[in-house]
Design a protein around this motif. Structure first.
Motif, PDB file in Angstrom:
ATOM      1  N   SER A  27       1.232   7.349  -6.595  1.00 31.27           N
ATOM      2  CA  SER A  27       0.307   8.202  -6.998  1.00 31.27           C
ATOM      3  C   SER A  27       0.310   9.680  -6.617  1.00 31.27           C
ATOM      4  O   SER A  27       1.191  10.170  -5.774  1.00 31.27           O
ATOM      5  N   GLY A  78      -0.642  10.450  -3.318  1.00 29.53           N
ATOM      6  CA  GLY A  78       0.252  10.090  -2.233  1.00 29.53           C
ATOM      7  C   GLY A  78       1.506  10.516  -2.163  1.00 29.53           C
ATOM      8  O   GLY A  78       2.099  11.183  -0.799  1.00 29.53           O
ATOM      9  N   ALA A 125       0.651  -1.356   0.064  1.00 27.64           N
ATOM     10  CA  ALA A 125       0.224  -0.014   0.053  1.00 27.64           C
ATOM     11  C   ALA A 125       0.934   1.247   0.019  1.00 27.64           C
ATOM     12  O   ALA A 125       0.712   2.434  -0.775  1.00 27.64           O
ATOM     13  N   ASN A 126       1.756   1.367   0.750  1.00 25.91           N
ATOM     14  CA  ASN A 126       2.976   2.370   0.724  1.00 25.91           C
ATOM     15  C   ASN A 126       3.473   2.663  -0.355  1.00 25.91           C
ATOM     16  O   ASN A 126       3.494   3.745  -0.872  1.00 25.91           O
ATOM     17  N   PHE A 132       0.928   3.873  -2.990  1.00 24.71           N
ATOM     18  CA  PHE A 132       0.499   5.204  -2.510  1.00 24.71           C
ATOM     19  C   PHE A 132       1.436   6.110  -3.124  1.00 24.71           C
ATOM     20  O   PHE A 132       0.988   7.401  -3.590  1.00 24.71           O
ATOM     21  N   SER A 133       2.700   5.926  -2.998  1.00 25.01           N
ATOM     22  CA  SER A 133       3.767   6.888  -3.249  1.00 25.01           C
ATOM     23  C   SER A 133       3.949   6.941  -4.625  1.00 25.01           C
ATOM     24  O   SER A 133       4.483   7.988  -5.306  1.00 25.01           O
TER      25      SER A 133
END
Length: 371
Positions: A343, A346, A336-337, A340-341
């Motif tokens: 996007s 993110g 997820a991290n 997320f990074s």
């Protein structure tokens, strides 16, 4: 509260007991284990750990055991950091390439052609995944394989996309100066980032200024989620940091070495006899404990494979581990991290995240890994 949680995580990691079965799967076959450092101080000054790898390469060059060594150099172009494979043929070139690099590399595309074209005997320093590529290529090309005299792998948790480095440099220097020199990590223990800019400024920050983002898998390189090899199975010597607490107060930072082959043992013995390397025997469990923060998660591709479809990803399960709920949770957070990074939203959030909040998040994540 944060300090107590931090200490609890560290105590749990440093006192972890690995079974022999875990040692076998995480580390693989080995003959000897050592703590080592370069006798020459100048080789230790800019090294990420004890300068042992640089010392071995220079010894082999200067004693006519190899004609060149594949290493990863750092170049600065237009204020940006680039990693560049070179075949070092001198002490100066090896010393110039010292230090850890934490950004994406492409071994098959950029390193293999250099190795094929080079006429002479070679040592190779590579990440575990890249040593696997080299091993497969050598198996298919026996004549090429004869050129390779020694393979050293560097311990690796994962690599990061260049954007994390670029953003770190922007935070260090701002928009009105241009980078002229950069080192990810030098000095004792965790070390420091160093950056020099064209206005003459020289900035140092704790390595955590970069690594706190890296250690929760923000901006992680996608291919790393598919890898289980932390120490490097396909090599003569595995080398890397030793994060055991008893080493923190040593006046000289050491490199831990896992010797896997007769060729590796022979080179180390020669270097010791010629007074260029200092070594002390150590237990394999100390080395495993010194990497325990990321080692089990790195190996457990099965957990990442299980949660990958939630992010539209496919990760082949190459380890066939039994996956617990906690394993899945840790893998879920890491993927997820990373996603997320990648996007726009993110990245906007991450770059505005208060450092105390990031620290708390990091220790919660590492606390889950250590249970």
């Amino acid at each position: 509260m944060l300090t107590k949680w931090k200490q609890a995580v560290r105590d749990r990691i440093w006192h972890r007991e690995f079974s022999e079965a875990e040692i076998n799967k995480y580390i693989g076959h080995y003959q000897q284990t050592h703590l080592a450092y370069a006798k020459e101080k100048t080789l230790r000054d800019n090294a990420a750990s004890g300068g042992a790898v640089s010392s071995l390469l220079i010894y082999m060059l200067e004693h006519d055991l190899i004609d060149g060594a594949l290493v990863l150099d750092t170049i600065i172009k237009d204020g940006k950091v680039y990693n560049n494979f070179i075949i070092a043929q001198s002490r100066q070139e090896i010393m110039q390439a010292q230090g850890s690099k934490y950004s994406a590399v492409y071994f098959a595309q950029n390193a293999l052609p250099l190795l094929r074209q080079f006429e002479g005997r070679l040592a190779v320093v590579a990440l575990p995944c890249d040593a696997r590529i080299l091993h497969a290529y050598r198996h298919k090309n026996p004549e090429f394989s004869q050129k390779i005299q020694l393979v050293i792998t560097l311990y690796c948790g994962h690599n990061s996309e260049p954007e994390l480095t670029d953003w770190t440099i922007d935070r260090l220097g701002g928009s009105n100066v241009e980078l002229v020199d950069f080192k990810y990590r030098t000095g004792h223990w965790r070390g420091e980032l160093e950056a020099r800019f064209d206005d003459g400024s020289h900035i140092k920050k704790p390595f955590s200024y970069f690594s706190d983002y890296r250690n929760v898998y923000f901006f992680a390189q996608k291919k790393c989620h598919h890898c289980c090899d932390h120490f490097g199975y396909f090599c003569d010597i595995s080398a890397g940091d030793i994060w055991s607490p008893e080493m923190k107060n040593e006046p000289i930072k050491h490199t831990s070495l896992i010797v896997r082959t007769d060729a590796g043992a022979r080179i180390i013995q020669q270097a010791v006899e010629n007074d260029v390397l200092s070594i002390a025997d150590t237990d394999i469990h100390q080395i495993a404990n010194g990497q325990a923060r990321t080692l089990p998660f790195h190996y457990n591709v099965s957990a990442r494979s299980r949660v990958a479809p939630l992010f539209g990803l496919k990760i082949n399960d190459i380890t066939l581990e039994q996956v617990t709920f906690l394993d899945s949770l840790i893998a879920l957070i890491a993927l997820a991290n990373e996603c997320f990074s990648n996007s726009r939203f993110g990245r906007w959030i991450i770059k505005r995240l208060p450092r105390p909040v990031l620290k708390l998040y990091l220790y919660v994540f590492k606390g889950l890994e250590s249970i």
